[in-house]
Design a protein around this motif. Structure first.
Motif, PDB file in Angstrom:
ATOM      1  N   LEU A 660       0.850  -1.177   0.000  1.00 49.21           N
ATOM      2  CA  LEU A 660       0.000   0.000   0.000  1.00 49.21           C
ATOM      3  C   LEU A 660       0.888   1.229   0.000  1.00 49.21           C
ATOM      4  N   ALA A 661       0.472   2.266  -0.706  1.00 43.13           N
ATOM      5  CA  ALA A 661       1.270   3.498  -0.749  1.00 43.13           C
ATOM      6  C   ALA A 661       0.364   4.686  -0.992  1.00 43.13           C
ATOM      7  N   ALA A 662       0.763   5.826  -0.441  1.00 38.54           N
ATOM      8  CA  ALA A 662       0.087   7.093  -0.696  1.00 38.54           C
ATOM      9  C   ALA A 662       1.145   8.188  -0.674  1.00 38.54           C
ATOM     10  N   SER A 663       0.971   9.189  -1.520  1.00 37.13           N
ATOM     11  CA  SER A 663       1.981  10.248  -1.584  1.00 37.13           C
ATOM     12  C   SER A 663       1.422  11.468  -2.289  1.00 37.13           C
ATOM     13  N   LYS A 664       2.150  12.552  -2.159  1.00 36.69           N
ATOM     14  CA  LYS A 664       1.900  13.755  -2.946  1.00 36.69           C
ATOM     15  C   LYS A 664       3.202  14.083  -3.665  1.00 36.69           C
ATOM     16  N   THR A 665       3.141  14.267  -4.982  1.00 36.18           N
ATOM     17  CA  THR A 665       4.330  14.504  -5.795  1.00 36.18           C
ATOM     18  C   THR A 665       4.137  15.752  -6.657  1.00 36.18           C
ATOM     19  N   MET A 666       5.221  16.210  -7.261  1.00 37.39           N
ATOM     20  CA  MET A 666       5.187  17.484  -7.975  1.00 37.39           C
ATOM     21  C   MET A 666       5.999  17.411  -9.252  1.00 37.39           C
ATOM     22  N   THR A 667       5.499  18.065 -10.298  1.00 37.60           N
ATOM     23  CA  THR A 667       6.247  18.296 -11.529  1.00 37.60           C
ATOM     24  C   THR A 667       6.127  19.770 -11.890  1.00 37.60           C
ATOM     25  N   ARG A 668       7.261  20.397 -12.143  1.00 40.81           N
ATOM     26  CA  ARG A 668       7.238  21.794 -12.573  1.00 40.81           C
ATOM     27  C   ARG A 668       6.835  21.864 -14.047  1.00 40.81           C
ATOM     28  N   PRO A 669       6.168  22.947 -14.478  1.00 39.20           N
ATOM     29  CA  PRO A 669       5.731  23.042 -15.873  1.00 39.20           C
ATOM     30  C   PRO A 669       6.906  23.008 -16.844  1.00 39.20           C
ATOM     31  N   ASP A 670       6.629  22.567 -18.080  1.00 43.50           N
ATOM     32  CA  ASP A 670       7.649  22.541 -19.129  1.00 43.50           C
ATOM     33  C   ASP A 670       8.239  23.934 -19.325  1.00 43.50           C
ATOM     34  N   TYR A 671       9.498  23.971 -19.741  1.00 43.79           N
ATOM     35  CA  TYR A 671      10.177  25.256 -19.940  1.00 43.79           C
ATOM     36  C   TYR A 671       9.493  26.082 -21.030  1.00 43.79           C
ATOM     37  N   SER A 672       9.084  25.426 -22.113  1.00 42.70           N
ATOM     38  CA  SER A 672       8.429  26.170 -23.187  1.00 42.70           C
ATOM     39  C   SER A 672       7.056  26.656 -22.757  1.00 42.70           C
ATOM     40  N   ALA A 673       6.399  25.943 -21.848  1.00 45.88           N
ATOM     41  CA  ALA A 673       5.116  26.403 -21.340  1.00 45.88           C
ATOM     42  C   ALA A 673       5.289  27.661 -20.496  1.00 45.88           C
ATOM     43  N   LEU A 674       6.407  27.770 -19.793  1.00 48.35           N
ATOM     44  CA  LEU A 674       6.661  28.929 -18.935  1.00 48.35           C
ATOM     45  C   LEU A 674       7.251  30.113 -19.697  1.00 48.35           C
ATOM     46  N   ALA A 675       8.192  29.839 -20.584  1.00 48.72           N
ATOM     47  CA  ALA A 675       9.051  30.910 -21.092  1.00 48.72           C
ATOM     48  C   ALA A 675       8.426  31.730 -22.206  1.00 48.72           C
ATOM     49  N   GLY A 676       7.330  31.299 -22.752  1.00 44.43           N
ATOM     50  CA  GLY A 676       6.642  32.114 -23.739  1.00 44.43           C
ATOM     51  C   GLY A 676       7.285  32.181 -25.099  1.00 44.43           C
ATOM     52  N   SER A 677       8.146  31.226 -25.444  1.00 43.83           N
ATOM     53  CA  SER A 677       8.715  31.197 -26.787  1.00 43.83           C
ATOM     54  C   SER A 677       7.592  31.088 -27.808  1.00 43.83           C
ATOM     55  N   VAL A 678       7.606  31.956 -28.813  1.00 41.66           N
ATOM     56  CA  VAL A 678       6.526  32.023 -29.778  1.00 41.66           C
ATOM     57  C   VAL A 678       6.972  31.412 -31.105  1.00 41.66           C
ATOM     58  N   SER A 679       6.173  30.497 -31.643  1.00 39.46           N
ATOM     59  CA  SER A 679       6.447  29.902 -32.943  1.00 39.46           C
ATOM     60  C   SER A 679       5.230  30.128 -33.833  1.00 39.46           C
ATOM     61  N   LEU A 680       5.457  30.687 -35.031  1.00 39.79           N
ATOM     62  CA  LEU A 680       4.358  31.075 -35.916  1.00 39.79           C
ATOM     63  C   LEU A 680       4.496  30.423 -37.284  1.00 39.79           C
ATOM     64  N   ASP A 681       3.363  30.171 -37.923  1.00 41.17           N
ATOM     65  CA  ASP A 681       3.307  29.666 -39.290  1.00 41.17           C
ATOM     66  C   ASP A 681       2.582  30.714 -40.130  1.00 41.17           C
ATOM     67  N   ASP A 682       3.335  31.371 -41.044  1.00 40.53           N
ATOM     68  CA  ASP A 682       2.750  32.444 -41.841  1.00 40.53           C
ATOM     69  C   ASP A 682       1.772  31.941 -42.895  1.00 40.53           C
ATOM     70  N   LEU A 683       1.866  30.667 -43.270  1.00 39.14           N
ATOM     71  CA  LEU A 683       0.946  30.137 -44.268  1.00 39.14           C
ATOM     72  C   LEU A 683      -0.442  29.878 -43.677  1.00 39.14           C
ATOM     73  N   THR A 684      -0.472  29.368 -42.432  1.00 33.02           N
ATOM     74  CA  THR A 684      -1.751  28.995 -41.821  1.00 33.02           C
ATOM     75  C   THR A 684      -2.212  29.984 -40.759  1.00 33.02           C
ATOM     76  N   HIS A 685      -1.344  30.974 -40.425  1.00 30.52           N
ATOM     77  CA  HIS A 685      -1.648  31.963 -39.387  1.00 30.52           C
ATOM     78  C   HIS A 685      -2.021  31.294 -38.064  1.00 30.52           C
ATOM     79  N   THR A 686      -1.213  30.313 -37.702  1.00 28.36           N
ATOM     80  CA  THR A 686      -1.355  29.632 -36.422  1.00 28.36           C
ATOM     81  C   THR A 686      -0.006  29.628 -35.729  1.00 28.36           C
ATOM     82  N   GLY A 687      -0.001  29.242 -34.454  1.00 27.70           N
ATOM     83  CA  GLY A 687       1.271  29.202 -33.728  1.00 27.70           C
ATOM     84  C   GLY A 687       1.088  28.679 -32.324  1.00 27.70           C
ATOM     85  N   SER A 688       2.151  28.800 -31.551  1.00 24.65           N
ATOM     86  CA  SER A 688       2.129  28.373 -30.155  1.00 24.65           C
ATOM     87  C   SER A 688       2.873  29.390 -29.317  1.00 24.65           C
ATOM     88  N   GLY A 689       2.491  29.506 -28.060  1.00 30.56           N
ATOM     89  CA  GLY A 689       3.122  30.460 -27.152  1.00 30.56           C
ATOM     90  C   GLY A 689       3.212  29.889 -25.751  1.00 30.56           C
TER      91      GLY A 689
END
Length: 908
Positions: A660-689
């Protein structure tokens, strides 16, 4: 949330009560009956092992699993290259509750496993450690460097030869470094004083044949170990060199699905955008080694200095010959017989040639990435001091760094087949489209090469660094004649940085000229292209060599470091992590347990750039970049978390164990999720941030298992688990305004457009599942093993998918081994899973199975021959995209072929 807290508390209290109930009984038994004293260290440490062969390795792994207090899976190996795998991930995929993927971003999968995830979660939620410490990692693919920058480790940098033992922690303990909310993988390397002989030398020489490129490349690994007669000083050296050619045949719907414009009968009907015939080739060269120096100046002091280095050169070339639907579908009708399905998608269409049209029916991207590479290295100093018979103090200090480099991208995008006609026929989600683009694509002239409709893009001078410096101090106080067998305590400090400082986003210098300006001699797609995909494609597509592309871009590309500075991909995340823990270990005659808490404080300093001023802006505006005016932003965030854990094991008999086991654990968010690096596609006008205000993922975990060790190499086990995820990171669309690079060049002035950008957000979710594991020896020489994992994960909001969650994972393997010959055949299957967000649409990888074979023959006591076959069933990686407006539609298909390894191994 209150329910989860109460349930966690109740589980830990229940474990303590169970321990307490038997504590008085066992104390009386030990003292009153003068029974043998329990070994305190056995409750908290896994012993050093030396094993040879499949049978001994499996027996030892089960023995260690049974002895462990927490729920673990263990893989052991002694002889170099004995693991039936080419990197650590290949072996882990055979364990219950473990999932493997062969890519980290939206580049699609390859022929080598690269990421490890536990229990139906994404790889970033699994912490990978080496000898108990973190390891810096790097990625060779550009999107993994600046767009999808996760917490996971690239296992392609970790060859199987470095492994002594791998421990998969499915339940947490306070003494394990935080970061793996789903669990942790600890890769244990060899140490000099563990070897039985004073001198050990091993080497493996061989080659690998990849059937799609039809090339054979060399492989080498070697090990040298020496220790003195007193077993107080030893030196280990290990080296590896591996070269391999890759070819991946594929089809991609790069632009997704969009409504046809205009006012014709098909206006508003969805059609595949940028439906491409894709040829990817790569030369991988992995080299590195391990050096370990171990010294015992006194009987109670041990020092160990260990260093590791691995670098993979990964020059690659991607060609994508695409139907440019938006150039003709709004103004031309397909021939009669076209099909629009119930979701409003044009699934079958034949657009006839139009000799009067100059619009390109196709667009062709050739992208060469010379110098692409990744590397990982660390240097650690460990010390252990047995201060008394009961007190042990351990210390560790180290530094680790990973790098991902894309120094150059030589790119040419050009229009093809003006007025040439195009067509496609969909076969559902299981097979690629049948595709037609023009009549002849074998040369510049026959394809209607049209550079005036093209572009030059691609980021240069990317050098991503992933670095951590750390120090930790651990202690353990053992007790005699007491169910409290030991008390562990420790502190740790780490300073971690992930950053990219430079990026030159190239563009055209002064237009792309006319066809006669370009080389006329070309190469062509191989004749076997697409044989394993089961569809019809344009044949003999022409392409320039990487050298020709480099010369074209040298003449036509603008790589000015100031004017083409791409501030969107510049980021820095620095984290200062402080941790302290206390863990009590208990041992009785039939039971063992541990209870502890780890307290963690994280200080984040996040730097990123934006196109407009915002709340976190600290400087700007900055002018002069072709990517527009930008501002520098900084966000600081500090949070502290207490992470309790409890594990309880009861031995009903010598063979039957319950946990039997019980615990509380943690993962920090991905670096790209935090840092706001922006990637864009000029053909489809979509991207990620990104979103710097994301909170860490907190998982409240519960685990129960029953294990029957019915034979030395036999096991039947069943387990269940539940993870309640608070602040899980998911993605949602957001409209943002950016400068449109391609439109600005065409118009001769700045043009700004609205882009639909996918950004990360915190949501809650859960994962629950069950694991069944069966290992059966058959006589002295045979054995079979099989396991099945069921996992159900979703977000609480809208019952959305969790990235990486396969509902079903199964493994089956069988082996034979005697004194001179061994063979193992293994099949691994995982069902479909949510793979991520492309543009703003979710995309999924369909279920896939892999068949592998390993054989070995002992020529003499010191010489053996091995043969390994990977991807023997030649699996096709299949992806689909899903949206409310058009349902499920094909997204990508990839065939990586088979790989065959032959090695001659020496011992001396």
């Amino acid at each position: 949330m209150s329910f989860s807290k109460n349930l966690l508390a109740a589980s830990i209290i229940a474990s303590l009560c169970m321990a307490g109930t038997v504590l008085a009984q066992d104390a009386a038994q030990v003292t009153g009956d003068n029974a043998a004293k329990p070994n305190a260290k056995k409750a908290t440490e896994l012993s050093t092992v030396i094993v040879t062969g499949i049978r001994d390795s499996e027996a030892e792994a089960l023995n260690l699993k049974q002895e462990a207090v927490s729920h673990v899976e263990i893989v052991t190996a002694e002889d170099i290259g004995k693991l039936p795998a080419k990197n650590v991930a290949d072996t882990l995929q055979r364990l219950p509750g473990v999932n493997i993927s062969s890519s980290s971003a939206s580049e699609g999968g390859f022929d080598e496993n690269d990421r490890v995830a536990l229990r139906g979660t994404n790889p970033s939620m699994t912490q990978t450690l080496v000898n108990g410490h973190t390891v810096g990692t790097g990625d060779w693919f550009v999107l993994s460097q600046v767009q999808t920058v996760g917490r996971s480790v690239s296992y392609s940098l970790l060859p199987a030869e470095i492994v002594s033992q791998v421990v998969v922690h499915k339940t947490s303990e306070a003494n394990i470094v935080e970061g793996g909310s789903a669990g942790s993988v600890d890769i244990i390397t060899r140490r000099p004083l563990e070897f039985a002989k004073q001198f050990t030398g091993e080497a493996s020489i061989g080659g690998v044949y990849s059937d799609l490129p039809s090339k054979t490349e060399p492989q080498f690994s070697g090990l040298f170990n020496w220790k003195n007669n007193d077993n107080t000083f030893g030196i280990l050296g290990q080296a590896f060199y591996e070269k391999r050619s890759l070819e991946r045949d594929g089809q991609e719907v790069v632009g997704g699905y969009a409504p046809i414009g205009g006012s014709g009968p098909l206006a508003g009907v969805y059609a595949p955008q940028l439906l491409g015939t894709t040829l990817f080739t790569q030369k991988r060269e992995r080299k590195g080694g391990v050096v370990d120096i171990e010294f015992k100046p006194t009987d109670n002091v041990t020092l160990d200095l260990s260093g590791f280095y691995s670098k993979m050169k990964a020059d690659n070339y991607n060609r994508n010959y695409m139907i440019w639907t938006s150039q003709f579908a709004a103004t031309h009708m397909p021939a009669p017989g076209y099909v629009v399905n119930k979701n409003g998608v044009l699934t079958s269409a034949n657009f006839l040639p139009d000799p009067t049209s100059t619009a390109p029916y196709g667009v062709y991207d050739m992208i060469s990435r010379p110098g692409a590479s990744s590397e990982s290295k660390y240097l650690t100093l460990d010390g252990a001091w047995n201060a008394t018979d009961h007190l042990t103090i351990k210390g560790q200090a180290g530094t680790t760094q990973g790098r991902g480099d894309s120094p150059n991208q030589d790119v040419l995008e050009t229009g093809v087949q003006p007025g040439g006609g195009a067509g496609w026929l969909q076969h559902g989600l299981g097979s690629p489209y049948d595709v037609r683009l023009g009549a002849d694509n074998s040369s510049l002239a026959s394809s209607g090469f049209q550079p005036s409709s093209g572009w030059i893009f691609g980021d240069q001078n990317i050098h991503v660094k992933d670095k951590e410096n750390w120090g930790q101090l651990d202690g353990e106080l053992a007790f005699d004649d007491n169910p409290l067998s030991s008390l562990q305590f420790g502190v740790r400090y780490a300073d971690h940085t992930r950053e990219n400082k430079t990026d030159i986003g190239q563009g055209p210098l002064n237009g792309l000229g006319v066809p006669s300006d370009y080389p006329q001699d070309v190469s062509n797609y191989p004749g076997h292209f697409g044989d394993g995909l089961g569809a019809t494609f344009p044949s003999s597509i022409w392409y320039y060599t990487p050298g020709q592309l480099a010369a074209i871009d040298a003449a036509l590309a603008n790589r000015d470091p100031v004017a083409r500075f791409n501030w969107q991909n510049i980021y820095k995340v620095e984290e200062k992590d402080k941790a302290a823990y206390l863990q009590a270990n208990f041992t009785g005659s039939q039971w063992s347990a541990n209870v502890g808490v780890r307290y963690v404080r994280t200080e984040e300093d996040i730097n990123y750039n934006t196109a407009s001023s915002e709340a976190n802006t600290v400087a700007g505006p900055f002018l002069g970049s072709a990517f527009g005016t930008y501002y520098k932003s900084n966000y600081n965030h500090t949070y502290s978390k207490a992470l309790p854990s409890a594990n309880f094991k009861w031995s009903f008999t010598d063979e039957l164990v319950g946990r039997l086991a019980a615990s509380k654990t943690m993962t920090r968010p991905d670096y790209s999720a935090l840092a706001g690096s922006v990637s864009l596609d000029d053909l489809t006008h979509t991207g990620s941030g990104g979103n710097p205000q994301l909170k860490p993922i907190i998982s409240t975990n519960f685990d129960a298992a029953l294990e029957w060790y019915f034979a030395p190499r036999g096991l039947l086990s069943f387990g269940v688990y539940k993870m309640n995820l608070k602040d899980y990171v998911n993605f949602g669309p957001e409209a943002r305004t950016f400068k449109d690079q391609q439109a600005s060049i065409t118009a001769g002035t700045d043009v700004f457009n609205t882009y639909l950008v996918s950004v990360p957000v915190n949501v809650d979710g859960s994962v629950k599942g069950a694991e069944l594991n069966y290992i059966q020896p058959i006589g002295e020489n045979f054995g079979v093993s099989t396991n099945y994992t069921l996992s159900d994960g979703h977000t609480d909001k809208d019952d959305g998918p969790l990235q990486g969650n396969s509902k079903r994972t199964a493994n089956v393997s069988a082996y034979f081994e005697n004194k001179v010959f061994n063979a193992r055949v293994s099949y691994t299957y995982r069902s479909e899973f949510f793979a991520g967000v492309s543009r703003t649409d979710n995309f999924y990888q369909r279920g896939i199975g892999n068949l592998a074979l390993s054989m070995g023959y002992s020529l003499t006591d010191n010489l053996s021959l091995s043969f390994d076959a990977m991807n023997l069933n030649r699996p096709v990686l299949k992806y689909y995209t899903k949206a409310d407006v058009y349902g499920k539609q094909p997204y990508a298909f990839y065939d990586n072929g088979r790989q065959y390894y032959v090695n001659l191994r020496f011992k001396f």
